[in-house]
Design a protein around this motif. Structure first.
Motif, PDB file in Angstrom:
ATOM      1  N   GLU A 197      35.464  16.223  44.911  1.00 26.62           N
ATOM      2  CA  GLU A 197      35.008  17.204  45.449  1.00 26.62           C
ATOM      3  C   GLU A 197      35.992  18.725  45.298  1.00 26.62           C
ATOM      4  O   GLU A 197      35.361  19.542  45.602  1.00 26.62           O
ATOM      5  N   GLY A 198      37.407  18.469  45.159  1.00 28.67           N
ATOM      6  CA  GLY A 198      38.401  19.015  45.033  1.00 28.67           C
ATOM      7  C   GLY A 198      37.810  19.186  43.669  1.00 28.67           C
ATOM      8  O   GLY A 198      38.439  21.404  43.834  1.00 28.67           O
ATOM      9  N   PHE A 199      37.845  19.525  42.544  1.00 31.87           N
ATOM     10  CA  PHE A 199      38.119  20.182  41.294  1.00 31.87           C
ATOM     11  C   PHE A 199      36.754  20.674  41.886  1.00 31.87           C
ATOM     12  O   PHE A 199      36.671  21.849  40.934  1.00 31.87           O
ATOM     13  N   ALA A 200      35.659  20.346  41.699  1.00 32.24           N
ATOM     14  CA  ALA A 200      34.414  20.966  42.216  1.00 32.24           C
ATOM     15  C   ALA A 200      34.140  22.309  43.118  1.00 32.24           C
ATOM     16  O   ALA A 200      33.947  23.155  42.983  1.00 32.24           O
ATOM     17  N   ALA A 201      35.133  22.353  44.014  1.00 35.39           N
ATOM     18  CA  ALA A 201      35.576  23.262  45.327  1.00 35.39           C
ATOM     19  C   ALA A 201      36.115  24.187  44.019  1.00 35.39           C
ATOM     20  O   ALA A 201      35.983  25.421  44.472  1.00 35.39           O
ATOM     21  N   ILE A 202      37.194  23.927  43.091  1.00 35.61           N
ATOM     22  CA  ILE A 202      37.914  24.743  42.127  1.00 35.61           C
ATOM     23  C   ILE A 202      36.924  25.474  41.496  1.00 35.61           C
ATOM     24  O   ILE A 202      36.801  27.178  41.216  1.00 35.61           O
ATOM     25  N   LEU A 203      35.744  24.953  40.692  1.00 36.11           N
ATOM     26  CA  LEU A 203      34.837  24.979  39.646  1.00 36.11           C
ATOM     27  C   LEU A 203      34.098  26.538  40.896  1.00 36.11           C
ATOM     28  O   LEU A 203      34.110  27.608  40.241  1.00 36.11           O
ATOM     29  N   VAL A 204      33.775  26.225  41.940  1.00 35.06           N
ATOM     30  CA  VAL A 204      32.965  27.259  42.731  1.00 35.06           C
ATOM     31  C   VAL A 204      33.372  28.435  42.844  1.00 35.06           C
ATOM     32  O   VAL A 204      32.834  29.607  42.457  1.00 35.06           O
ATOM     33  N   ASP A 205      34.620  28.030  43.224  1.00 36.66           N
ATOM     34  CA  ASP A 205      35.845  29.845  43.673  1.00 36.66           C
ATOM     35  C   ASP A 205      36.210  30.392  42.517  1.00 36.66           C
ATOM     36  O   ASP A 205      36.308  31.375  42.616  1.00 36.66           O
ATOM     37  N   VAL A 206      36.228  29.777  40.894  1.00 34.31           N
ATOM     38  CA  VAL A 206      36.069  30.471  39.881  1.00 34.31           C
ATOM     39  C   VAL A 206      35.421  31.045  39.969  1.00 34.31           C
ATOM     40  O   VAL A 206      35.401  32.087  39.883  1.00 34.31           O
ATOM     41  N   ASP A 207      34.280  30.711  40.220  1.00 28.92           N
ATOM     42  CA  ASP A 207      32.712  31.787  39.712  1.00 28.92           C
ATOM     43  C   ASP A 207      32.501  32.868  41.143  1.00 28.92           C
ATOM     44  O   ASP A 207      31.972  33.403  40.149  1.00 28.92           O
ATOM     45  N   GLU A 208      33.184  32.084  42.507  1.00 31.05           N
ATOM     46  CA  GLU A 208      33.134  33.293  42.844  1.00 31.05           C
ATOM     47  C   GLU A 208      34.320  34.282  42.873  1.00 31.05           C
ATOM     48  O   GLU A 208      33.568  35.998  42.703  1.00 31.05           O
ATOM     49  N   GLY A 209      35.062  34.152  42.042  1.00 31.30           N
ATOM     50  CA  GLY A 209      35.783  34.945  41.560  1.00 31.30           C
ATOM     51  C   GLY A 209      35.416  35.576  40.094  1.00 31.30           C
ATOM     52  O   GLY A 209      35.797  37.244  39.724  1.00 31.30           O
ATOM     53  N   VAL A 210      34.481  34.962  39.282  1.00 34.80           N
ATOM     54  CA  VAL A 210      33.696  36.177  37.991  1.00 34.80           C
ATOM     55  C   VAL A 210      32.838  36.715  38.710  1.00 34.80           C
ATOM     56  O   VAL A 210      32.417  37.966  37.785  1.00 34.80           O
ATOM     57  N   ARG A 211      32.375  36.345  39.686  1.00 32.83           N
ATOM     58  CA  ARG A 211      31.162  37.156  40.599  1.00 32.83           C
ATOM     59  C   ARG A 211      32.116  38.937  41.102  1.00 32.83           C
ATOM     60  O   ARG A 211      31.702  39.747  40.884  1.00 32.83           O
ATOM     61  N   ARG A 212      33.164  38.769  40.959  1.00 31.08           N
ATOM     62  CA  ARG A 212      34.525  39.601  41.635  1.00 31.08           C
ATOM     63  C   ARG A 212      34.415  40.119  40.256  1.00 31.08           C
ATOM     64  O   ARG A 212      35.373  41.484  40.912  1.00 31.08           O
ATOM     65  N   GLY A 213      34.977  39.386  38.978  1.00 30.64           N
ATOM     66  CA  GLY A 213      34.975  40.606  38.516  1.00 30.64           C
ATOM     67  C   GLY A 213      36.732  40.050  37.700  1.00 30.64           C
ATOM     68  O   GLY A 213      36.948  40.666  36.764  1.00 30.64           O
ATOM     69  N   LEU A 214      37.000  39.182  37.826  1.00 31.21           N
ATOM     70  CA  LEU A 214      38.654  38.025  37.100  1.00 31.21           C
ATOM     71  C   LEU A 214      38.487  38.161  36.256  1.00 31.21           C
ATOM     72  O   LEU A 214      39.187  38.607  35.734  1.00 31.21           O
ATOM     73  N   LEU A 215      37.516  37.837  35.632  1.00 28.47           N
ATOM     74  CA  LEU A 215      37.868  37.195  34.588  1.00 28.47           C
ATOM     75  C   LEU A 215      36.413  37.938  33.140  1.00 28.47           C
ATOM     76  O   LEU A 215      36.702  38.316  32.164  1.00 28.47           O
ATOM     77  N   ALA A 216      36.550  39.596  33.624  1.00 30.49           N
ATOM     78  CA  ALA A 216      35.524  40.628  32.915  1.00 30.49           C
ATOM     79  C   ALA A 216      37.055  41.436  31.566  1.00 30.49           C
ATOM     80  O   ALA A 216      36.571  42.317  31.225  1.00 30.49           O
ATOM     81  N   GLY A 217      38.171  41.117  32.378  1.00 29.94           N
ATOM     82  CA  GLY A 217      38.649  41.912  31.018  1.00 29.94           C
ATOM     83  C   GLY A 217      38.628  42.020  30.044  1.00 29.94           C
ATOM     84  O   GLY A 217      39.184  41.286  29.725  1.00 29.94           O
ATOM     85  N   THR A 218      39.020  43.315  29.371  1.00 30.82           N
ATOM     86  CA  THR A 218      38.507  43.805  27.861  1.00 30.82           C
ATOM     87  C   THR A 218      40.156  44.382  27.560  1.00 30.82           C
ATOM     88  O   THR A 218      39.846  45.429  27.049  1.00 30.82           O
ATOM     89  N   SER A 219      41.259  43.670  27.665  1.00 26.91           N
ATOM     90  CA  SER A 219      42.137  45.072  27.277  1.00 26.91           C
ATOM     91  C   SER A 219      42.722  45.290  25.917  1.00 26.91           C
ATOM     92  O   SER A 219      42.637  46.233  25.261  1.00 26.91           O
ATOM     93  N   GLY A 220      42.229  43.983  25.274  1.00 31.94           N
ATOM     94  CA  GLY A 220      42.069  44.685  24.045  1.00 31.94           C
ATOM     95  C   GLY A 220      43.794  44.121  23.026  1.00 31.94           C
ATOM     96  O   GLY A 220      43.660  44.125  21.903  1.00 31.94           O
ATOM     97  N   ASP A 221      44.270  43.598  23.896  1.00 30.00           N
ATOM     98  CA  ASP A 221      45.586  42.561  24.084  1.00 30.00           C
ATOM     99  C   ASP A 221      45.778  41.389  22.975  1.00 30.00           C
ATOM    100  O   ASP A 221      46.710  40.783  21.846  1.00 30.00           O
ATOM    101  N   LEU A 222      44.499  40.687  23.308  1.00 23.15           N
ATOM    102  CA  LEU A 222      44.600  39.125  22.408  1.00 23.15           C
ATOM    103  C   LEU A 222      44.122  39.757  21.233  1.00 23.15           C
ATOM    104  O   LEU A 222      44.890  39.245  19.812  1.00 23.15           O
ATOM    105  N   ALA A 223      43.674  40.588  20.819  1.00 22.96           N
ATOM    106  CA  ALA A 223      42.994  41.064  19.282  1.00 22.96           C
ATOM    107  C   ALA A 223      44.102  42.094  18.971  1.00 22.96           C
ATOM    108  O   ALA A 223      44.128  41.189  18.130  1.00 22.96           O
ATOM    109  N   ARG A 224      45.062  42.884  19.211  1.00 26.65           N
ATOM    110  CA  ARG A 224      45.919  43.123  19.208  1.00 26.65           C
ATOM    111  C   ARG A 224      47.251  41.892  18.333  1.00 26.65           C
ATOM    112  O   ARG A 224      47.418  42.643  17.156  1.00 26.65           O
TER     113      ARG A 224
END
Length: 286
Positions: free
Chosen positions: A239-266
């Motif tokens: 249950e605790g791990f499931a809650a973390i995954l659900v919370d991450v999805d809420e973060g995705v909804r807010r744009g948490l993991l959408a950043g494309t700074s280009g740092d990785l490719a550089r």
């Protein structure tokens, strides 16, 4: 002086060592591992093994040497990582390492999901230690999705509560190459890199890629957070791990993991691995 990779037999750590071996003599690399037998293949290639455990601070005393460049790969025991990381940081400070690179989470102190709390605490501990640091704020691994394709293919659906949020993911190999770059290059001390893929995608687009690669009908089912929690628990997740995954999805909804700074490719000197390529390989492996 050695380049030291902690958690070197883990999914990310092993890839970092492999990347280092393409440019650095094996004799200059040290792998911090808990299980000597599990790391026998690295030892056979000339990599020095240093046996230590994040959860046993006394074992970390000899894990680092003065002048070492160290990669602290975050532990995988959510809820225990702050004391574990504290032990590593204190051992690194006592040894006088020349660099401590840490794999955190995209957004660093601005990341607003529960999963980020231990990463934020660790970054602050490193800052407080006075050690020369590099923060590798990793975004989501594409494999977080492609390694769990079986239920998607079985049910013909990608189920989440992330809405139309976008995810700028990259492969573990991409992030490993970035870690190797900051451990072997210059000019990275005191830097925080926001790492993610070149292109952000939605889960609807991910479902379309799985459909294309598999030749099956795959849909994206966006559900309320509470419903997703029930589905994950029903599938056998704690249950605790499931809650973390659900919370991450809420973060995705807010744009948490959408950043494309280009740092990785550089850092890696090439484009990040496209989603379609990773999906196609994962489907073919099923």
């Amino acid at each position: 002086m050695s380049i030291v990779v902690t958690g070197a037999t883990g999914a990310l750590g092993r890839l970092v060592v492999e990347q280092l071996l393409t440019t650095v003599p094996a004799s200059d690399i040290a792998a911090v591992v808990r299980d000597k037998e599990k790391a026998a293949g690295l030892a056979a290639r000339g990599v020095e093994l240093r046996i230590a455990d994040y959860s046993r601070p006394e074992t970390l005393t000899g894990a680092f040497r003065s002048g070492d460049r160290v990669l602290l790969i975050s532990g995988n025991e959510v809820g225990s990582r702050v004391p574990q990381h504290t032990a590593v940081i204190e051992a690194a400070r006592a040894a006088g390492v020349a660099q401590l690179a840490y794999t955190g989470i995209l957004g660093g102190p601005d990341a607003d999901v529960v999963l980020a709390d231990e990463h934020k605490a660790t970054e602050q501990l490193i800052l407080d230690s006075g050690l020369p640091y590099t923060f590798l704020r990793n975004g989501w691994y594409t494999e977080n999705y492609t390694e769990n394709l079986a239920p998607v293919l079985e049910h013909g659906a990608v189920v989440a509560n992330a809405g139309d949020g976008r995810i700028a993911s990259a492969t573990r190999a991409d992030y490993a190459a970035a870690a190797a770059a900051v451990l072997t290059g210059e000019g990275h001390l005191g830097k925080a890199y926001e790492l993610g893929g070149d292109v952000a995608w939605s889960l609807a687009e991910y479902a379309a890629e799985v459909a294309k690669a598999s030749g099956r009908e795959i849909v994206h089912n966006d559900v309320p957070a509470a419903v997703h929690q029930e589905i994950l628990v029903g599938a056998g997740l704690p249950e605790g791990f499931a809650a973390i995954l659900v919370d991450v999805d809420e973060g995705v909804r807010r744009g948490l993991l959408a950043g494309t700074s280009g740092d990785l490719a550089r850092l890696i000197g090439r484009p990040t691995t496209p989603l379609a390529e990773t999906v196609a390989a994962a489907v073919a492996a099923q």
